[in-house]
Design an enzyme around this catalytic site. Structure first.
Site, PDB file in Angstrom:
ATOM      1  CD  GLU A  78      -3.097   0.885   2.171  1.00 28.93           C
ATOM      2  OE1 GLU A  78      -3.263  -0.199   2.741  1.00 28.93           O
ATOM      3  OE2 GLU A  78      -3.762   1.906   2.432  1.00 28.93           O
ATOM      4  CE  LYS A 258      -6.295  -1.788   5.065  1.00 26.61           C
ATOM      5  NZ  LYS A 258      -5.386  -0.934   4.264  1.00 26.61           N
ATOM      6  CG  ASP A 274       0.888 -16.417  11.918  1.00 24.66           C
ATOM      7  OD1 ASP A 274       0.091 -15.699  11.273  1.00 24.66           O
ATOM      8  OD2 ASP A 274       0.661 -17.603  12.180  1.00 24.66           O
ATOM      9  CG  HIS A 371      -4.270   7.077   0.375  1.00 24.73           C
ATOM     10  ND1 HIS A 371      -3.514   6.204   1.105  1.00 24.73           N
ATOM     11  CD2 HIS A 371      -5.158   6.327  -0.314  1.00 24.73           C
ATOM     12  CE1 HIS A 371      -3.939   4.976   0.880  1.00 24.73           C
ATOM     13  NE2 HIS A 371      -4.928   5.028   0.009  1.00 24.73           N
TER      14      HIS A 371
HETATM   15  P1  NDP Z   1       8.765 -23.240  16.179  1.00 25.27           P
HETATM   16  O1  NDP Z   1       7.945 -24.471  15.991  1.00 25.27           O
HETATM   17  O2  NDP Z   1       9.763 -22.924  15.141  1.00 25.27           O
HETATM   18  O3  NDP Z   1       9.410 -23.346  17.630  1.00 25.27           O
HETATM   19  C1  NDP Z   1      10.316 -22.414  18.119  1.00 25.27           C
HETATM   20  C2  NDP Z   1      11.736 -22.868  17.851  1.00 25.27           C
HETATM   21  O4  NDP Z   1      12.634 -21.881  18.285  1.00 25.27           O
HETATM   22  C3  NDP Z   1      12.056 -24.150  18.589  1.00 25.27           C
HETATM   23  O5  NDP Z   1      12.712 -25.022  17.724  1.00 25.27           O
HETATM   24  C4  NDP Z   1      12.997 -23.667  19.688  1.00 25.27           C
HETATM   25  O6  NDP Z   1      13.993 -24.619  19.996  1.00 25.27           O
HETATM   26  C5  NDP Z   1      13.674 -22.490  19.014  1.00 25.27           C
HETATM   27  N1  NDP Z   1      14.265 -21.553  19.964  1.00 25.27           N
HETATM   28  C6  NDP Z   1      15.565 -21.172  19.941  1.00 25.27           C
HETATM   29  N2  NDP Z   1      15.825 -20.288  20.918  1.00 25.27           N
HETATM   30  C7  NDP Z   1      14.659 -20.088  21.565  1.00 25.27           C
HETATM   31  C8  NDP Z   1      14.286 -19.259  22.665  1.00 25.27           C
HETATM   32  N3  NDP Z   1      15.172 -18.454  23.272  1.00 25.27           N
HETATM   33  N4  NDP Z   1      13.014 -19.278  23.084  1.00 25.27           N
HETATM   34  C9  NDP Z   1      12.092 -20.060  22.475  1.00 25.27           C
HETATM   35  N5  NDP Z   1      12.387 -20.884  21.428  1.00 25.27           N
HETATM   36  C10 NDP Z   1      13.668 -20.906  20.975  1.00 25.27           C
HETATM   37  O7  NDP Z   1       7.831 -21.949  16.273  1.00 25.27           O
HETATM   38  P2  NDP Z   1       6.733 -21.537  17.303  1.00 25.27           P
HETATM   39  O8  NDP Z   1       6.419 -22.586  18.288  1.00 25.27           O
HETATM   40  O9  NDP Z   1       7.118 -20.206  17.804  1.00 25.27           O
HETATM   41  O10 NDP Z   1       5.439 -21.401  16.368  1.00 25.27           O
HETATM   42  C11 NDP Z   1       5.360 -20.349  15.443  1.00 25.27           C
HETATM   43  C12 NDP Z   1       4.871 -20.875  14.113  1.00 25.27           C
HETATM   44  O11 NDP Z   1       3.649 -21.592  14.308  1.00 25.27           O
HETATM   45  C13 NDP Z   1       4.575 -19.774  13.144  1.00 25.27           C
HETATM   46  O12 NDP Z   1       5.136 -20.132  11.889  1.00 25.27           O
HETATM   47  C14 NDP Z   1       3.041 -19.775  13.058  1.00 25.27           C
HETATM   48  O13 NDP Z   1       2.631 -19.329  11.784  1.00 25.27           O
HETATM   49  C15 NDP Z   1       2.716 -21.217  13.267  1.00 25.27           C
HETATM   50  N6  NDP Z   1       1.388 -21.590  13.745  1.00 25.27           N
HETATM   51  C16 NDP Z   1       0.440 -20.654  14.115  1.00 25.27           C
HETATM   52  C17 NDP Z   1      -0.792 -21.065  14.552  1.00 25.27           C
HETATM   53  C18 NDP Z   1      -1.774 -20.041  14.989  1.00 25.27           C
HETATM   54  O14 NDP Z   1      -1.430 -18.872  15.096  1.00 25.27           O
HETATM   55  N7  NDP Z   1      -3.032 -20.390  15.256  1.00 25.27           N
HETATM   56  C19 NDP Z   1      -1.162 -22.502  14.638  1.00 25.27           C
HETATM   57  C20 NDP Z   1      -0.058 -23.374  14.285  1.00 25.27           C
HETATM   58  C21 NDP Z   1       1.151 -22.930  13.845  1.00 25.27           C
HETATM   59  P3  NDP Z   1      13.662 -25.902  20.892  1.00 25.27           P
HETATM   60  O15 NDP Z   1      12.976 -26.848  20.022  1.00 25.27           O
HETATM   61  O16 NDP Z   1      14.990 -26.334  21.347  1.00 25.27           O
HETATM   62  O17 NDP Z   1      12.778 -25.425  22.032  1.00 25.27           O
END
Ligand code: NDP
Length: 417
Positions: A78, A258, A274, A371
């Site tokens: 936009e 918005k 996300d 705009h």
């Molecule tokens: P991930 O599944 O990628 O998990 C986070 C990753 O970050 C893990 O592998 C974790 O490692 C790693 N990590 C490294 N350092 C850190 C830290 N300091 N703190 C926390 N984690 C760390 O992502 P999320 O669980 O964050 O989920 C986000 C994704 O899920 C987005 O892509 C979203 O679009 C999607 N999603 C959204 C939904 C919704 O909004 N309704 C539903 C389902 C999915 P380790 O494994 O060692 O912990």
């Protein structure tokens, strides 16, 4: 139309693009577009990958947030969004910048139980075992607890009609946490199943992230708001009135919000977050008292205009596609490698800057002046103007009685004669 899309996900990229080209009768030049933005690593992120979709990325400037100057990468198609954010931030900078706060940062997930004949009893039973269930949650993703986060609280709500929601609050540290939370929820759901002898209807995070709120505020001497023939005090008073209308009327509130999300989504996309999650959370929060209202408020005492924006901002700086997307990585660097709470503060301030610029324009010159000036560029390009032709066409369009596609095409044709 004989193309075969069976097992499309198993095909190589070359096979996939060939099938689509055949199915949609693409020319070789059109098919070549898939190659232009093709990034091999992105075929690992989504199914049936064809190509990337280019969106413009730019930088909003003039931001001072919690006494720190910031440049803010934004991804948006936009035309006026980045200009408006920079403009709003410039006004606030003159008054000392934005101030922000964040609440505790926890994600909430739900385990929904159904067909309960005695929901109160089931709720009590689950509450009795809350401590054990928190341990089950932590054991399902132990690295979170090792990092200082993990499961914090269990809350049980009776939804009526035999439904119960068991809400799990998790400190997800630097991530947005959806996937991690979902893993924990499914483990807890199994234990609840054994405990209550019921099967959960579903286990999934809630995007209504009321335990991840961020607030941005600014206080502006009204003189800073002066616009053309409108005194600063008058602009402040009109902006406060516009804010009241957004509290009273959902039709206005949707547009008000918005505008705020124009800024918030643009930073969310730029940082690999996300934005659909943020959108749904923001709008649910806007309706938290039963009526959909503006997310921000503006008030004035005649000397100062005070703006405040609060919304759920469950953003992450790791996880999801953040580490896989080179440009998202770069943008985190442009932002100074913020922690997740700091990123939420930055995004809240961007939303408030956007809202300030939009409201100020709306109650003074109208939104179209600034705009449309930027929209005209998009219009001219859509009509086929080359970069060399743009300045002339834009100048002519500014004077034209109708600023539409037909007029623009006629101007381009005349220029080329
Ligand atoms: P991930 O599944 O990628 O998990 C986070 C990753 O970050 C893990 O592998 C974790 O490692 C790693 N990590 C490294 N350092 C850190 C830290 N300091 N703190 C926390 N984690 C760390 O992502 P999320 O669980 O964050 O989920 C986000 C994704 O899920 C987005 O892509 C979203 O679009 C999607 N999603 C959204 C939904 C919704 O909004 N309704 C539903 C389902 C999915 P380790 O494994 O060692 O912990």
């Amino acid at each position: 139309m004989t193309a075969d899309f069976r097992h499309f996900y198993q095909k190589s990229w070359a096979e996939r693009t060939a099938i689509v080209a055949d199915y949609s009768a693409l020319t070789p030049a059109e098919t070549a577009r898939f190659k232009t933005y093709y990034l091999p690593q992105h075929s690992e992120i989504i199914e049936n990958y064809l190509t990337d979709y280019p969106l413009p990325m730019g930088l909003a400037v003039n931001f001072v947030i919690d006494d720190q100057p910031r440049i803010i990468p934004m991804v948006t198609e936009e035309p006026s969004v980045i200009a408006a954010a920079s403009n709003g931030a410039k006004i606030v900078k003159r008054a000392g910048g934005f101030h922000t706060t964040v609440t505790r940062r926890e994600m909430i997930g739900q385990i929904v139980l159904e067909q309960l004949t005695e929901p109160a009893k089931t709720a009590a039973l689950i509450e009795q075992h809350a401590a054990d269930l928190l341990v089950v949650a932590d054991d399902a993703h132990p690295s979170l607890k090792r990092r200082g986060g993990g499961a914090k609280q269990l809350r049980v709500r009776q939804l009526g009609q035999g439904y119960l929601s068991v809400d799990l609050f998790v400190d997800v540290q630097a991530a947005m946490g959806a996937n991690m939370l979902n893993t924990m929820l499914e483990a807890v759901a199994k234990s609840i199943g054994v405990l209550t002898k019921t099967n959960a209807l579903m286990s999934i995070l809630s995007n209504y992230a009321t335990a991840s709120l961020a607030t941005a505020t600014c206080e502006l001497p009204v003189a800073l708001l002066q616009a053309g023939r409108y005194s600063g005090a008058l602009v402040a008073q009109k902006m406060a009135a516009a804010s009241t209308v957004a509290q009273l009327d959902p039709y206005r509130a949707a547009t008000h919000n918005k505008g705020i999300m124009n800024g918030i989504d643009a930073v969310a996309i730029a940082t690999g977050n996300d934005w659909r999650a943020l959108e749904s959370g923001a709008h649910a929060y806007a309706a938290r008292d039963g009526q959909y209202r503006g997310l921000s408020t503006w008030t004035t005492d005649g000397k100062t205009l005070t703006g405040q924006l609060t919304l759920p901002l469950p953003v992450g700086v790791v996880g999801g596609s953040i580490k896989i997307n080179d440009v998202a990585q770069l943008n985190h660097k442009l932002l100074g490698q913020p922690t997740a709470p700091t990123l939420a503060r930055i995004i809240a301030a961007t939303g408030l800057a956007q809202n300030l610029a939009a409201l100020r324009a709306l109650v003074t010159t109208g939104i179209q002046q600034g705009h449309m000036h930027l929209q005209l560029k998009s219009l001219a390009m859509a009509a086929g103007a080359t970069p060399a032709e743009l300045p002339t066409i834009l100048q002519q369009l500014e004077q034209a009685p109708h600023q539409d596609l037909t007029t623009t095409q006629q101007l381009i044709a005349a220029l080329r004669q």
